[in-house]
Design an enzyme around this catalytic site. Structure first.
Site, PDB file in Angstrom:
ATOM      1  N   ARG A 221      -3.343   9.986   8.692  1.00  0.00           N
ATOM      2  CA  ARG A 221      -2.880   8.631   8.433  1.00  0.00           C
ATOM      3  C   ARG A 221      -2.647   7.928   9.769  1.00  0.00           C
ATOM      4  O   ARG A 221      -2.127   8.532  10.717  1.00  0.00           O
ATOM      5  CB  ARG A 221      -1.573   8.641   7.625  1.00  0.00           C
ATOM      6  N   HIS A 269     -12.912   5.808   9.420  1.00  0.00           N
ATOM      7  CA  HIS A 269     -12.319   6.364   8.189  1.00  0.00           C
ATOM      8  C   HIS A 269     -13.387   7.051   7.332  1.00  0.00           C
ATOM      9  O   HIS A 269     -13.589   6.734   6.153  1.00  0.00           O
ATOM     10  CB  HIS A 269     -11.620   5.270   7.383  1.00  0.00           C
TER      11      HIS A 269
END
Length: 306
Positions: A221, A269
């Site tokens: 994260r 990502h």
């Protein structure tokens, strides 16, 4: 019994999932009609991503569960209108993708593949058994990646908020355990959830606890890292290099310092994508379980936030 599932996962995603979901429901012996629009009081299940425009769950009084297609649920778990059980996605393909991403970048740093070859000077890397790899986070993804590195031969240790036991991995928990993992990690992989307790867990203090010249890989994260502290540690040589897949703002702004830093690798990502074929089987299995009166797979704890 015929069931209705509302697919609420943002624009353009349903076409990817339509056929795999129908096939998965057929294999599971379920009669489920998947729709992209429905009256709330007709919906039995919601198939969801937190990027969906659907943010008010209160009208869905008949809904038995919200089934997320994402592993991360920090953008939905605190929604006060969500009273239905929530399941996060734990998908074999997602896990395999993360294992491959982490392994690739651990080996890249271990073998010094970024070192420019300008002259014939053989530099022999140590064997994996002499390289210490650390993991912050020993959930489903962290455990799988840690075990994979141990299988290669790396000396692997991991830290988690609560005590864990993972074969082949030295497991630590608590404040002392965090320091123990940081202090030994030549290469550190962060795979923690986004919670108040994990925000900026890599900061000026914790980065300084790592061996000088260590490497950081963050496919977990974006909030796990204090960006300013990491950039400073890179500039000072405390951290040799970092590979980052997740960020506080995505897409990463074009003027962000990470794009321009010579010792930062940015990936957009991509470490662990949900694959429609295998994720559809997870969705079907969870609906079958609820219909049979069983608990959800991978149900999210509202108190823990994951």
């Amino acid at each position: 019994m015929s069931l209705t599932a509302l697919f609420a996962a943002g624009d353009g995603v349903f076409a990817e999932y339509d056929a795999p979901l129908r096939a998965a429901f057929a294999r599971a012996g379920l009669d489920v009609t998947v729709v992209t629009q429905a009256a709330p009081d007709t919906v039995d299940y919601i198939i969801y991503t937190p990027s969906s425009p659907l943010q008010d769950f209160a009208p869905f009084t008949r809904c038995k569960a919200v089934l997320s297609l994402w592993a991360g649920v920090e953008r939905i778990v605190g929604n006060p209108t969500l009273t239905q059980p929530l399941a996060r996605m734990v998908d074999p393909s997602l896990t395999q993708g993360m294992i491959e991403y982490v392994t690739g970048h651990v080996l890249r740093y271990h073998l010094a593949l970024d070192r420019p070859a300008t002259e014939w000077v053989p530099v022999v890397p140590p064997l994996a058994q002499d390289r210490k790899v650390g993991f912050l986070g020993l959930g489903a993804l962290g455990r799988a990646c840690a075990v994979a590195q141990a299988a290669i031969g790396f000396d692997v240790a991991g830290w988690s908020r609560t005590p864990r036991e993972v074969a082949g991995v030295q497991c630590h928990s608590g404040a002392d355990g965090l320091a123990a993992v940081l202090e030994r990690s030549d290469i550190l992989v962060t795979l923690l959830p986004d919670t108040p307790a994990t925000t900026n867990i890599l900061n000026a203090t914790t980065l300084a606890q790592m061996p000088r010249g260590a490497y950081v890989i963050n496919p977990g994260r974006g909030t796990l890292i204090d960006d300013a502290a990491l950039l400073s540690a890179l500039d000072q040589g405390q951290i040799a290099a970092a590979t980052l897949d997740v960020f506080r703002t995505e897409p990463l702004p074009a003027d962000h310092a990470y794009w321009h830093h010579p010792r930062v690798t940015v990936t957009p990502h991509i470490a662990a994508a949900t694959r429609a074929e295998t994720a559809s089987d997870v969705i079907a299995a969870n609906i079958a379980r609820v219909q049979a009166g069983q608990g959800l797979l991978h149900e999210v704890s509202r108190a823990a936030g994951y």
